[in-house]
Design an enzyme around this catalytic site. Structure first.
Site, PDB file in Angstrom:
ATOM      1  N   THR A   1      -0.742   0.063  -5.321  1.00  0.00           N
ATOM      2  CA  THR A   1      -1.428   1.243  -4.791  1.00  0.00           C
ATOM      3  C   THR A   1      -2.517   1.631  -5.775  1.00  0.00           C
ATOM      4  O   THR A   1      -2.271   1.713  -6.972  1.00  0.00           O
ATOM      5  CB  THR A   1      -0.431   2.413  -4.626  1.00  0.00           C
TER       6      THR A   1
ATOM      7  N   THR B   1       0.845  -1.196   0.000  1.00  0.00           N
ATOM      8  CA  THR B   1       0.000   0.000   0.000  1.00  0.00           C
ATOM      9  C   THR B   1       0.874   1.236   0.000  1.00  0.00           C
ATOM     10  O   THR B   1       2.094   1.140   0.010  1.00  0.00           O
ATOM     11  CB  THR B   1      -0.917  -0.001   1.247  1.00  0.00           C
TER      12      THR B   1
END
EC number: 3.4.25.2
Length: 174
Positions: free
Chosen positions: A163, A2
């Site tokens: 992401t 992330t």
């Protein structure tokens, strides 16, 4: 993984994160909330790393905040001590970015607490991209902390395959 980014500017601190949860090369979820408010909405926290590990860290960190009446630095140091000595915590693979109105910190998987020099934090797989973008925006624009966090997260999402463009943004104004 992330991307989590935290920016502090003009009496505002922001932590923002994307929503992608990946299992290997597969996207499992696109709208996860990896940024939360803790301790009576006075502390912001974001995580990068394993989701289950991060929730364990959130719970432990929030209990440290309660124990130390919301004092962020003290809670982070105590959390780091536990991380180094607790056999379960040592196996957790996650990073925390935390901030309140006074300071911003990274709590690492090694049990280290790092206070960045320029109050800019970027962690996770897209962290380097977000940090580069946020640094350029901080140095060359008058954008707010929230705008910088959002734009740097967008840039990281355009580059990093782990992401996405779903954003959770939390801010404290002081």
């Amino acid at each position: 993984m992330t991307t989590i980014v935290s920016v502090r500017r003009n009496n505002q601190v922001v932590i923002a994160g994307d929503g992608q949860v990946s299992l290997g090369n597969t996207v499992m979820k696109g709208n996860a909330r990896k940024v939360r408010r803790l301790y009576h909405n006075k502390v912001l926290a974001g995580f990068a790393g394993g989701t289950a590990d991060a929730f364990t860290l959130f719970e432990r960190f929030e209990s440290k905040l309660e124990m130390h009446q919301g004092h962020l630095m003290r809670a982070a140091v105590e959390m780091a001590k536990d991380w180094r000595s607790d056999r379960v915590l040592r196996k957790l693979e996650a990073l925390l970015a935390v901030a309140d109105t006074e300071c911003s910190l990274i709590i690492t998987g090694n049990g280290d607490v790092v206070q960045p020099e320029n109050d800019l934090i970027a962690i996770g797989s897209g962290g380097n991209f977000a940090q580069a973008a946020a640094t350029a925006l901080l140095e060359n624009t008058d954008l707010s902390a929230k705008e910088i966090a959002e734009k740097s997260l967008t840039i990281a999402g355009d580059i990093c395959v782990f992401t996405n463009q779903f954003k959770t943004i939390e801010e404290l104004n002081y």
